[in-house]
Design a protein around this motif. Structure first.
Motif, PDB file in Angstrom:
ATOM      1  N   ASP A 106      11.637  -6.893  -1.801  1.00 29.30           N
ATOM      2  CA  ASP A 106      12.093  -5.634  -1.205  1.00 29.30           C
ATOM      3  C   ASP A 106      12.051  -4.510  -2.237  1.00 29.30           C
ATOM      4  O   ASP A 106      11.726  -3.360  -1.906  1.00 29.30           O
ATOM      5  N   ALA A 107      12.400  -4.822  -3.500  1.00 29.06           N
ATOM      6  CA  ALA A 107      12.392  -3.801  -4.540  1.00 29.06           C
ATOM      7  C   ALA A 107      10.980  -3.376  -4.918  1.00 29.06           C
ATOM      8  O   ALA A 107      10.800  -2.344  -5.562  1.00 29.06           O
ATOM      9  N   LEU A 108       9.998  -4.160  -4.505  1.00 33.61           N
ATOM     10  CA  LEU A 108       8.595  -3.782  -4.692  1.00 33.61           C
ATOM     11  C   LEU A 108       8.037  -3.082  -3.463  1.00 33.61           C
ATOM     12  O   LEU A 108       6.854  -2.743  -3.416  1.00 33.61           O
ATOM     13  N   GLY A 109       8.887  -2.897  -2.448  1.00 27.97           N
ATOM     14  CA  GLY A 109       8.465  -2.186  -1.244  1.00 27.97           C
ATOM     15  C   GLY A 109       7.612  -3.004  -0.309  1.00 27.97           C
ATOM     16  O   GLY A 109       6.872  -2.438   0.515  1.00 27.97           O
ATOM     17  N   VAL A 110       7.712  -4.340  -0.384  1.00 28.77           N
ATOM     18  CA  VAL A 110       6.848  -5.196   0.450  1.00 28.77           C
ATOM     19  C   VAL A 110       7.041  -4.942   1.946  1.00 28.77           C
ATOM     20  O   VAL A 110       6.050  -4.816   2.680  1.00 28.77           O
ATOM     21  N   PRO A 111       8.270  -4.829   2.464  1.00 30.41           N
ATOM     22  CA  PRO A 111       8.407  -4.554   3.914  1.00 30.41           C
ATOM     23  C   PRO A 111       7.712  -3.260   4.332  1.00 30.41           C
ATOM     24  O   PRO A 111       7.037  -3.217   5.373  1.00 30.41           O
ATOM     25  N   ALA A 112       7.877  -2.194   3.533  1.00 31.62           N
ATOM     26  CA  ALA A 112       7.231  -0.919   3.870  1.00 31.62           C
ATOM     27  C   ALA A 112       5.716  -1.033   3.790  1.00 31.62           C
ATOM     28  O   ALA A 112       4.985  -0.465   4.617  1.00 31.62           O
ATOM     29  N   LEU A 113       5.219  -1.766   2.802  1.00 32.90           N
ATOM     30  CA  LEU A 113       3.774  -1.968   2.668  1.00 32.90           C
ATOM     31  C   LEU A 113       3.218  -2.727   3.867  1.00 32.90           C
ATOM     32  O   LEU A 113       2.156  -2.390   4.412  1.00 32.90           O
ATOM     33  N   GLN A 114       3.940  -3.755   4.300  1.00 37.73           N
ATOM     34  CA  GLN A 114       3.488  -4.517   5.461  1.00 37.73           C
ATOM     35  C   GLN A 114       3.448  -3.641   6.714  1.00 37.73           C
ATOM     36  O   GLN A 114       2.517  -3.740   7.529  1.00 37.73           O
ATOM     37  N   ALA A 115       4.455  -2.773   6.842  1.00 36.58           N
ATOM     38  CA  ALA A 115       4.472  -1.874   8.003  1.00 36.58           C
ATOM     39  C   ALA A 115       3.285  -0.914   7.958  1.00 36.58           C
ATOM     40  O   ALA A 115       2.666  -0.623   9.000  1.00 36.58           O
ATOM     41  N   MET A 116       2.941  -0.418   6.785  1.00 31.06           N
ATOM     42  CA  MET A 116       1.793   0.480   6.657  1.00 31.06           C
ATOM     43  C   MET A 116       0.493  -0.242   7.012  1.00 31.06           C
ATOM     44  O   MET A 116      -0.390   0.326   7.670  1.00 31.06           O
ATOM     45  N   VAL A 117       0.372  -1.490   6.584  1.00 33.39           N
ATOM     46  CA  VAL A 117      -0.834  -2.273   6.915  1.00 33.39           C
ATOM     47  C   VAL A 117      -0.929  -2.486   8.413  1.00 33.39           C
ATOM     48  O   VAL A 117      -2.008  -2.358   9.021  1.00 33.39           O
ATOM     49  N   GLU A 118       0.193  -2.814   9.051  1.00 29.81           N
ATOM     50  CA  GLU A 118       0.184  -3.090  10.495  1.00 29.81           C
ATOM     51  C   GLU A 118      -0.134  -1.843  11.307  1.00 29.81           C
ATOM     52  O   GLU A 118      -0.750  -1.928  12.376  1.00 29.81           O
ATOM     53  N   ARG A 119       0.285  -0.657  10.808  1.00 34.64           N
ATOM     54  CA  ARG A 119      -0.032   0.564  11.546  1.00 34.64           C
ATOM     55  C   ARG A 119      -1.525   0.873  11.518  1.00 34.64           C
ATOM     56  O   ARG A 119      -2.055   1.488  12.455  1.00 34.64           O
ATOM     57  N   ALA A 120      -2.202   0.448  10.466  1.00 30.78           N
ATOM     58  CA  ALA A 120      -3.662   0.606  10.350  1.00 30.78           C
ATOM     59  C   ALA A 120      -4.097   2.042  10.634  1.00 30.78           C
ATOM     60  O   ALA A 120      -5.071   2.280  11.364  1.00 30.78           O
ATOM     61  N   ASP A 121      -3.412   2.988  10.067  1.00 30.22           N
ATOM     62  CA  ASP A 121      -3.755   4.402  10.246  1.00 30.22           C
ATOM     63  C   ASP A 121      -4.768   4.817   9.175  1.00 30.22           C
ATOM     64  O   ASP A 121      -4.427   4.870   7.991  1.00 30.22           O
ATOM     65  N   PRO A 122      -6.030   5.109   9.555  1.00 32.48           N
ATOM     66  CA  PRO A 122      -7.030   5.478   8.550  1.00 32.48           C
ATOM     67  C   PRO A 122      -6.605   6.699   7.726  1.00 32.48           C
ATOM     68  O   PRO A 122      -6.939   6.800   6.542  1.00 32.48           O
TER      69      PRO A 122
END
Length: 588
Positions: A128-144
């Motif tokens: 969590d301190a490395l921002g993994v949840p936020a990173l996963q959410a960004m990957v799932e959104r797949a916004d170019p």
């Protein structure tokens, strides 16, 4: 407040470097290492004249990156300035090419990095301190349109993870492990370049992590205890209270009996359930011996703490010890001295094995022994003891007031500066009731001899705490299991054995020279030409060569604080979205 007062006021050794020689990797060097050579194979015979990335001409910074890390950009103002500089150097060394993302989202290397960050928990760190949840959410959104944000967030997370593993990134204010005299650790950029270039992220993590065998063994032990935490429900704690001794009746005895029975001891009784009988006492003594506690059969604070320690408590000790290994020098020295404060031991290590080991006495909770690394410099035979000012005020002065003959009985001289020179003062002429606190113009120095507090020998090592290793006339303390009795310095069980090793191998002395020097009354300081590194560490978890995991009492109550510090780390704020960037640009 902690006061360490065992050192000589006149023998402080300053570090040789202008600042404490902490293990550090320059932020720009780390960025260049992680990015530059990574995506361009190291020079080979086929390309002998290719200049390094720092020399050859690079393209201009593209807008996708300049918007975030350009000299005029404030997009990442919520990040530490050092971190933004790392990003700038990282991508400059990589010709400003994305490292983790492509047109279709994450590349294979990006997916490997995501998996690696998510597995940081294996080292007792927080995904969590490395921002993994936020990173996963960004990957799932797949916004170019958000590709630059994902790219930079991944690199920022990698920088933080690398810094934590190396023990050089402590933006959270965590205590450091000072390093004196020893050379600073360096990172091999070619190896990192090869590892990242091949996409072998697990090997990259292994390279960044300590290679010490204890660290690797503790990682394996952590996996076992992590499973135990998940599988076992927490046992009820045995309440604190007065020490329970043989023959006592106490309402906590049934809980102690149940705990010993769960460990395989035959402690069944047909008598009074609250009675602490000989059978139960014998089981407790075996438990104490297995946990390196005084095997006296009494159930006090330390024994109750060990009995109450479940897998979750032991996991805290493992995680705290892993963090401490990360902060220590990577190269301990092929032959070195390791003092483990909570284990009350000093070992001369040949690689991973102890060639000499002895008991030590360490600082009390009020005068704790600090942790640091240095190198043995001098052996002082028949030392004098210059009493530190704080110890003089807290211990010596009250003793003089109680016993006017105290100074004479302990061979302590009173010194003062008179007409610009240090002179001895007749203590009988001093009204000790008039002195104390800031009104103390005197210094105390104990002569060499059998009663000297430093014994027959002391070993000096540069450090800014003026801590050293020494003999002691109080030999009975080594018979105790818990040995936190000093004012911070380290008292040795076998100082003559250790001194012989240092003088023969470090100074080239013969045994006759050693015996002759100790037979004389005068003080003699012997510089060591060839010496050993010394690492004073605080390691409450230790894996023996046979795989047995031993836990030591957290005598200074530090483990919880270390783990809480790790858990309190927070992820870097996510780079601003395209919409926020456009809004900010329009507002400007």
């Amino acid at each position: 407040m902690i006061h360490r007062t065992c050192h000589d006021a006149g023998t402080r050794f300053p570090p040789k470097s202008p600042s404490q020689a902490l293990r550090m990797l320059g932020a720009l060097a780390l960025a260049a290492v992680l990015a530059g050579p990574v995506f361009t194979h190291a020079a080979s015979a086929a390309q002998p004249t290719v200049p390094p990335p720092s020399v050859r001409e690079r393209p201009a910074m593209p807008s996708w990156l300049a918007d975030f890390v350009g000299e005029q950009s404030t997009a990442l103002s919520a990040w530490p300035g050092r971190q933004v500089g790392q990003l700038r150097e990282f991508y400059a060394a990589a010709d400003f090419e994305p490292r983790w993302t492509g047109e279709g989202g994450l590349t294979d290397r990006g997916r490997a990095l995501m998996a690696t960050l998510a597995q940081s928990e294996e080292h007792g760190l927080s995904p969590d301190a490395l921002g993994v949840p936020a990173l996963q959410a960004m990957v799932e959104r797949a916004d170019p349109a958000a590709r630059p944000q994902l790219e930079l967030a991944l690199t920022g997370a990698l920088m933080r993870y690398a810094g934590w593993l190396l023990g050089v990134e402590r933006e959270d204010g965590a205590p450091r492990h000072p390093v004196f005299v020893l050379a600073q650790d360096q990172l091999d950029p070619r190896e990192l370049a090869r590892l990242i270039d091949t996409g072998d992220m697990r090997q990259l993590v292994a390279t960044l992590s300590p290679a010490h065998s204890q660290y690797q063994r503790l990682l394996a032990a952590r996996r076992v205890y992590k499973e135990r935490v998940a599988q076992q429900a927490a046992s009820p704690k045995i309440p604190a209270g007065a020490t329970i001794r043989a023959g006592y009746n106490d309402p906590r005895v049934p809980a102690i009996r149940a705990r010993m029975a769960a460990m395989g001891h035959d402690v069944a009784t047909t008598g009074d359930a609250n009675h602490y009988d000989p059978k139960l006492r014998q089981a407790v003594m075996q438990f104490q011996a297995a946990n390196r506690l005084q095997p006296d059969g009494s159930v006090g604070r330390a024994v109750l703490a060990a009995m109450n320690a479940g897998p979750a408590d032991r996991l805290v000790q493992i995680d705290a010890t892993l963090e401490r290994w990360r902060r220590m020098p990577r190269d301990l020295g092929a032959r070195h001295v390791l003092v483990n404060v909570p284990a009350y031991t000093m070992s001369v290590m040949e690689g991973d094995r102890a060639s000499m080991q002895m008991k030590v006495v360490v600082g009390t909770r009020a005068r704790q022994t600090p942790t640091f690394s240095s190198r043995l410099a001098t052996v002082e035979i028949n030392p004098t003891w210059s009493v530190p000012a704080r110890l003089a005020a807290e211990d010596i002065l009250p003793a003089i007031r109680r016993n006017p003959n105290y100074l004479e009985e302990h061979n302590i001289r009173v010194l003062a500066v008179v007409d610009g020179r240090v002179r001895q003062i007749n203590s009988a002429e001093i009204d000790w009731e008039q002195h104390g606190g800031r009104n103390m113009p005197f210094r105390f120095r104990q002569d060499p001899g059998a009663g000297n507090s430093l014994g027959k020998v002391k070993m000096m090592l540069p450090n800014d705490e003026a801590i050293y290793l020494h003999d002691t006339p109080k030999r009975s303390l080594f018979q105790r299991t818990a040995r936190a009795y000093s004012s911070g310095c380290i008292r040795l069980e076998k100082p003559d054995l250790f001194a012989n090793l240092l003088l023969t191998e470090g100074a080239g002395w013969s045994q006759d020279q050693i015996d002759g020097a100790f037979a004389q009354r005068g003080t003699r300081a012997v510089p060591l030409r060839d010496s050993m590194n010394v690492h004073i560490a605080y390691l409450t978890a230790w894996v023996e060569d046979d795989g047995k995991l031993t836990f030591h009492d957290d005598i200074y109550s530090q483990d919880d604080r270390v783990v809480q510090m790790i858990q309190a780390r927070r992820a870097l704020p996510a780079p601003p979205s395209p919409e926020r960037m456009r809004t900010a640009s329009a507002r400007d």
